[in-house]
Design a protein around this motif. Structure first.
Motif, PDB file in Angstrom:
ATOM      1  N   GLN A  10     -27.053 -45.006  21.316  1.00  0.00           N
ATOM      2  CA  GLN A  10     -25.958 -45.607  20.563  1.00  0.00           C
ATOM      3  C   GLN A  10     -26.254 -47.082  20.283  1.00  0.00           C
ATOM      4  N   PRO A  11     -25.547 -47.673  19.318  1.00  0.00           N
ATOM      5  CA  PRO A  11     -25.708 -49.115  19.075  1.00  0.00           C
ATOM      6  C   PRO A  11     -25.249 -49.901  20.304  1.00  0.00           C
ATOM      7  N   TYR A  44     -33.204 -42.447  13.690  1.00  0.00           N
ATOM      8  CA  TYR A  44     -31.748 -42.600  13.779  1.00  0.00           C
ATOM      9  C   TYR A  44     -31.196 -41.950  15.047  1.00  0.00           C
ATOM     10  N   LYS A  45     -31.773 -40.838  15.454  1.00  0.00           N
ATOM     11  CA  LYS A  45     -31.324 -40.156  16.663  1.00  0.00           C
ATOM     12  C   LYS A  45     -31.475 -41.054  17.890  1.00  0.00           C
ATOM     13  N   LEU A  46     -32.541 -41.858  17.924  1.00  0.00           N
ATOM     14  CA  LEU A  46     -32.824 -42.702  19.080  1.00  0.00           C
ATOM     15  C   LEU A  46     -32.128 -44.062  19.017  1.00  0.00           C
ATOM     16  N   GLY A  47     -31.384 -44.311  17.956  1.00  0.00           N
ATOM     17  CA  GLY A  47     -30.609 -45.544  17.898  1.00  0.00           C
ATOM     18  C   GLY A  47     -31.265 -46.682  17.143  1.00  0.00           C
ATOM     19  N   PRO A  61     -41.518 -39.422  22.191  1.00  0.00           N
ATOM     20  CA  PRO A  61     -42.481 -38.313  22.112  1.00  0.00           C
ATOM     21  C   PRO A  61     -41.824 -36.937  22.104  1.00  0.00           C
ATOM     22  N   ASP A  62     -40.845 -36.728  22.981  1.00  0.00           N
ATOM     23  CA  ASP A  62     -40.165 -35.426  22.999  1.00  0.00           C
ATOM     24  C   ASP A  62     -39.435 -35.175  21.691  1.00  0.00           C
ATOM     25  N   ALA A  63     -38.789 -36.227  21.167  1.00  0.00           N
ATOM     26  CA  ALA A  63     -38.055 -36.060  19.912  1.00  0.00           C
ATOM     27  C   ALA A  63     -38.999 -35.766  18.750  1.00  0.00           C
TER      28      ALA A  63
END
Length: 257
Positions: free
Chosen positions: A145-146, A203-206, A188-190
């Protein structure tokens, strides 16, 4: 000269000789009695546990002490303040962990914690180490999240500048760099998720933009996200990312050498 009403604390140690410097630093506010760990008495006064090698054996014995004396106020003094040690302390309800050697600010804080009558102009009692642990747990739960230093500091009840100082002093990293590295640790997993392209991962990782994610990944992994997805193994972690991984796992650098 100390009077009879000065609080008494016990300093217990694992090494053959304790650090005399700690006793000297606290001498104007506390009566410090030294007891080797294997001769530690069961009593109600606060106990400072001075680690030597910070080994698994020492941590295990410190855990046993907490289990045997659950109500006693116990404070840890450790050579290396890292996340696993902070988490272990938190799980044992050890509310304060200080890095050795004690800094002037930590020395004052320790005196304030153990002597309500100690006068330290310009300082107030703030359980900053506990708040640092809370901030790290907060990041762990919400790193996608931000997040901002100001927001986390406000939520923890600590000033921006103090939180910034704690990150640098105890983790050796700026807050912003720690947060980026935490996000990159999950990258890496993502990236191996076939259903996500690079922009989606960013975007998923913030990350605010895919380009920011790509620059950070390249800087700390030594390859681009595209190269990683293509199976490249030529990258090399940056010094900062090595430091971050050492904070997360103290055995990491040893395993790499």
């Amino acid at each position: 000269m100390l009077t009879m009403d000065v609080p008494r604390v016990v300093l217990t140690h694992f090494s053959e000789q304790p650090l005399g410097r700690v006793r000297h630093q606290l001498a104007d506010a506390l009566h410090v009695e030294i007891q080797p760990f294997n001769e530690l008495k069961r009593e109600g006064c606060p106990c400072l546990v001075e680690f030597d090698a910070q080994s698994a054996a020492e941590l295990s014995r410190a855990r046993e002490l907490r289990q045997q004396q659950p109500e006693r106020k116990i404070i840890w003094l450790v050579p290396r303040l890292n996340i696993p040690v902070l988490k272990l302390a938190l799980s044992l309800q050890i509310t304060q962990v200080f890095a050795l050697p004690l800094s002037p600010a930590d020395t004052v804080e320790l005196k304030l914690l153990l002597n309500d009558g100690f006068q330290a102009p310009g300082h107030s009692l703030r359980p900053t180490h506990e708040k640092l642990r809370n901030v790290l747990e907060n990041i762990e739960q919400r790193f996608e999240q931000p997040l901002s230093l100001q927001k986390l500091a406000h939520e923890a009840g600590i000033s921006d500048s103090r939180l910034c100082h704690l990150f640098r002093q105890h983790l050796g990293l700026k807050f912003s760099l720690y947060l980026v590295c935490r996000r990159l640790e999950a990258a890496p997993d993502a990236l191996q998720d076939e259903g996500l392209n690079i922009a989606s991962v960013a975007y998923k990782l913030g990350f605010s933009t895919p380009s920011h994610f790509c620059r950070a990944f390249k800087a700390h992994y030594g390859m681009t996200p595209t190269e990683f997805k293509q199976g490249s193994s030529q990258g090399r972690h940056s010094h900062a990312f090595h430091r971050y991984l050492q904070c997360r796992n103290p055995d990491y650098l040893a395993s790499e050498s």
